[in-house]
Design a protein around this motif. Structure first.
Motif, PDB file in Angstrom:
ATOM      1  N   MET A   1       0.841  -1.175   0.000  1.00 54.16           N
ATOM      2  CA  MET A   1       0.000   0.000   0.000  1.00 54.16           C
ATOM      3  C   MET A   1       0.889   1.242   0.000  1.00 54.16           C
ATOM      4  O   MET A   1       1.755   1.383   0.847  1.00 54.16           O
ATOM      5  N   LEU A   2       0.663   2.101  -0.948  1.00 51.80           N
ATOM      6  CA  LEU A   2       1.436   3.324  -1.082  1.00 51.80           C
ATOM      7  C   LEU A   2       0.702   4.459  -0.373  1.00 51.80           C
ATOM      8  O   LEU A   2      -0.458   4.728  -0.669  1.00 51.80           O
ATOM      9  N   ILE A   3       1.371   5.090   0.564  1.00 56.75           N
ATOM     10  CA  ILE A   3       0.798   6.231   1.283  1.00 56.75           C
ATOM     11  C   ILE A   3       1.685   7.425   1.029  1.00 56.75           C
ATOM     12  O   ILE A   3       2.901   7.354   1.228  1.00 56.75           O
ATOM     13  N   GLU A   4       1.079   8.516   0.580  1.00 58.56           N
ATOM     14  CA  GLU A   4       1.827   9.732   0.276  1.00 58.56           C
ATOM     15  C   GLU A   4       1.131  10.934   0.889  1.00 58.56           C
ATOM     16  O   GLU A   4      -0.075  10.896   1.150  1.00 58.56           O
ATOM     17  N   GLU A   5       1.888  11.986   1.077  1.00 59.37           N
ATOM     18  CA  GLU A   5       1.302  13.239   1.552  1.00 59.37           C
ATOM     19  C   GLU A   5       0.282  13.712   0.536  1.00 59.37           C
ATOM     20  O   GLU A   5       0.477  13.594  -0.666  1.00 59.37           O
ATOM     21  N   GLY A   6      -0.836  14.206   1.028  1.00 56.20           N
ATOM     22  CA  GLY A   6      -1.884  14.727   0.165  1.00 56.20           C
ATOM     23  C   GLY A   6      -2.948  13.714  -0.219  1.00 56.20           C
ATOM     24  O   GLY A   6      -3.954  14.087  -0.807  1.00 56.20           O
ATOM     25  N   MET A   7      -2.743  12.432   0.122  1.00 58.20           N
ATOM     26  CA  MET A   7      -3.768  11.426  -0.184  1.00 58.20           C
ATOM     27  C   MET A   7      -5.013  11.726   0.628  1.00 58.20           C
ATOM     28  O   MET A   7      -4.940  12.095   1.798  1.00 58.20           O
ATOM     29  N   LYS A   8      -6.169  11.550  -0.003  1.00 58.69           N
ATOM     30  CA  LYS A   8      -7.436  11.871   0.633  1.00 58.69           C
ATOM     31  C   LYS A   8      -8.260  10.599   0.785  1.00 58.69           C
ATOM     32  O   LYS A   8      -8.303   9.770  -0.120  1.00 58.69           O
ATOM     33  N   TYR A   9      -8.928  10.462   1.937  1.00 57.05           N
ATOM     34  CA  TYR A   9      -9.742   9.286   2.228  1.00 57.05           C
ATOM     35  C   TYR A   9     -11.144   9.710   2.648  1.00 57.05           C
ATOM     36  O   TYR A   9     -11.311  10.640   3.439  1.00 57.05           O
ATOM     37  N   GLN A  10     -12.138   9.019   2.117  1.00 59.40           N
ATOM     38  CA  GLN A  10     -13.539   9.198   2.513  1.00 59.40           C
ATOM     39  C   GLN A  10     -13.766   8.402   3.796  1.00 59.40           C
ATOM     40  O   GLN A  10     -13.373   7.241   3.877  1.00 59.40           O
ATOM     41  N   ILE A  11     -14.405   8.997   4.781  1.00 56.21           N
ATOM     42  CA  ILE A  11     -14.669   8.344   6.061  1.00 56.21           C
ATOM     43  C   ILE A  11     -16.079   7.770   6.024  1.00 56.21           C
ATOM     44  O   ILE A  11     -17.035   8.483   5.715  1.00 56.21           O
ATOM     45  N   SER A  12     -16.221   6.484   6.350  1.00 58.05           N
ATOM     46  CA  SER A  12     -17.535   5.838   6.294  1.00 58.05           C
ATOM     47  C   SER A  12     -18.444   6.374   7.398  1.00 58.05           C
ATOM     48  O   SER A  12     -17.986   6.894   8.418  1.00 58.05           O
TER      49      SER A  12
ATOM     50  N   MET B   1     -10.547  12.804   5.272  1.00 55.84           N
ATOM     51  CA  MET B   1      -9.289  13.132   5.934  1.00 55.84           C
ATOM     52  C   MET B   1      -8.187  13.124   4.880  1.00 55.84           C
ATOM     53  O   MET B   1      -8.252  12.368   3.908  1.00 55.84           O
ATOM     54  N   THR B   2      -7.197  13.982   5.054  1.00 54.86           N
ATOM     55  CA  THR B   2      -6.086  14.099   4.123  1.00 54.86           C
ATOM     56  C   THR B   2      -4.780  13.849   4.864  1.00 54.86           C
ATOM     57  O   THR B   2      -4.572  14.401   5.945  1.00 54.86           O
ATOM     58  N   VAL B   3      -3.913  13.029   4.278  1.00 48.49           N
ATOM     59  CA  VAL B   3      -2.629  12.713   4.895  1.00 48.49           C
ATOM     60  C   VAL B   3      -1.739  13.956   4.839  1.00 48.49           C
ATOM     61  O   VAL B   3      -1.506  14.528   3.771  1.00 48.49           O
TER      62      VAL B   3
ATOM     63  N   MET C   1      -2.126   8.526  13.639  1.00 48.39           N
ATOM     64  CA  MET C   1      -2.396   7.134  13.981  1.00 48.39           C
ATOM     65  C   MET C   1      -1.267   6.268  13.450  1.00 48.39           C
ATOM     66  O   MET C   1      -0.605   6.643  12.479  1.00 48.39           O
ATOM     67  N   PRO C   2      -1.053   5.121  14.067  1.00 45.72           N
ATOM     68  CA  PRO C   2      -0.050   4.185  13.545  1.00 45.72           C
ATOM     69  C   PRO C   2      -0.488   3.664  12.172  1.00 45.72           C
ATOM     70  O   PRO C   2      -1.686   3.538  11.900  1.00 45.72           O
ATOM     71  N   ILE C   3       0.459   3.352  11.340  1.00 44.38           N
ATOM     72  CA  ILE C   3       0.152   2.862  10.003  1.00 44.38           C
ATOM     73  C   ILE C   3      -0.666   1.574  10.072  1.00 44.38           C
ATOM     74  O   ILE C   3      -1.515   1.329   9.215  1.00 44.38           O
ATOM     75  N   GLU C   4      -0.434   0.750  11.097  1.00 42.19           N
ATOM     76  CA  GLU C   4      -1.193  -0.494  11.248  1.00 42.19           C
ATOM     77  C   GLU C   4      -2.682  -0.211  11.402  1.00 42.19           C
ATOM     78  O   GLU C   4      -3.526  -0.938  10.878  1.00 42.19           O
ATOM     79  N   HIS C   5      -3.022   0.860  12.127  1.00 42.32           N
ATOM     80  CA  HIS C   5      -4.433   1.201  12.316  1.00 42.32           C
ATOM     81  C   HIS C   5      -5.045   1.716  11.017  1.00 42.32           C
ATOM     82  O   HIS C   5      -6.188   1.369  10.690  1.00 42.32           O
ATOM     83  N   LEU C   6      -4.310   2.529  10.275  1.00 46.40           N
ATOM     84  CA  LEU C   6      -4.801   3.006   8.982  1.00 46.40           C
ATOM     85  C   LEU C   6      -5.046   1.818   8.047  1.00 46.40           C
ATOM     86  O   LEU C   6      -6.085   1.741   7.387  1.00 46.40           O
ATOM     87  N   THR C   7      -4.135   0.875   8.023  1.00 48.91           N
ATOM     88  CA  THR C   7      -4.287  -0.322   7.192  1.00 48.91           C
ATOM     89  C   THR C   7      -5.531  -1.098   7.605  1.00 48.91           C
ATOM     90  O   THR C   7      -6.293  -1.565   6.750  1.00 48.91           O
ATOM     91  N   TYR C   8      -5.759  -1.228   8.904  1.00 46.78           N
ATOM     92  CA  TYR C   8      -6.946  -1.909   9.418  1.00 46.78           C
ATOM     93  C   TYR C   8      -8.224  -1.217   8.948  1.00 46.78           C
ATOM     94  O   TYR C   8      -9.170  -1.858   8.482  1.00 46.78           O
ATOM     95  N   LEU C   9      -8.266   0.118   9.054  1.00 44.75           N
ATOM     96  CA  LEU C   9      -9.455   0.868   8.632  1.00 44.75           C
ATOM     97  C   LEU C   9      -9.705   0.723   7.132  1.00 44.75           C
ATOM     98  O   LEU C   9     -10.855   0.650   6.687  1.00 44.75           O
ATOM     99  N   LEU C  10      -8.646   0.658   6.352  1.00 42.73           N
ATOM    100  CA  LEU C  10      -8.793   0.467   4.915  1.00 42.73           C
ATOM    101  C   LEU C  10      -9.324  -0.935   4.593  1.00 42.73           C
ATOM    102  O   LEU C  10     -10.204  -1.100   3.742  1.00 42.73           O
ATOM    103  N   LYS C  11      -8.813  -1.952   5.285  1.00 43.89           N
ATOM    104  CA  LYS C  11      -9.275  -3.328   5.060  1.00 43.89           C
ATOM    105  C   LYS C  11     -10.740  -3.496   5.443  1.00 43.89           C
ATOM    106  O   LYS C  11     -11.474  -4.228   4.798  1.00 43.89           O
ATOM    107  N   LYS C  12     -11.173  -2.838   6.506  1.00 38.19           N
ATOM    108  CA  LYS C  12     -12.562  -2.930   6.957  1.00 38.19           C
ATOM    109  C   LYS C  12     -13.486  -2.007   6.159  1.00 38.19           C
ATOM    110  O   LYS C  12     -14.677  -1.922   6.445  1.00 38.19           O
ATOM    111  N   SER C  13     -12.952  -1.301   5.175  1.00 37.89           N
ATOM    112  CA  SER C  13     -13.703  -0.354   4.337  1.00 37.89           C
ATOM    113  C   SER C  13     -14.290   0.801   5.140  1.00 37.89           C
ATOM    114  O   SER C  13     -15.297   1.387   4.752  1.00 37.89           O
TER     115      SER C  13
END
Length: 82
Positions: free
Chosen positions: A1-12, A25-27, A48-60
């Motif tokens: 998973m590539l994470i970069e500054e400026g990436m934007k995520y929709q929050i469920s 939220m924007t990185v 947040m730790p990267i592990e938590h971000l990965t978890y939130l992405l996996k759980k959609s």
């Protein structure tokens, strides 16, 4: 998973309460271990730790919003093909 500054995520809808009811939220920065982010509409910031971000992405609970640059490059490549 590539994470970069400026990436934007929709929050469920299910976890918006944990993010001050922000839509997105924007990185802000990523150092390999921790992600710092800014919430939309000036609703705050955090990290947040990267592990938590990965978890939130996996759980959609978070979904990546395509950047305008990505959308433009996709449109240009389709035009060149035809």
């Amino acid at each position: 998973m590539l994470i970069e500054e400026g990436m934007k995520y929709q929050i469920s809808q299910g976890i918006k309460g944990f993010f001050n009811s922000a839509e997105t939220m924007t990185v802000k920065s990523y150092n390999g271990v921790t992600v710092q982010f800014i919430l939309a509409d000036s609703k705050g910031h955090g990290s947040m730790p990267i592990e938590h971000l990965t978890y939130l992405l996996k759980k959609s609970n978070l979904t990546q919003v395509p950047s305008k640059r990505t959308l433009l490059s996709i449109d240009n490549s389709e035009e060149q093909i035809s």
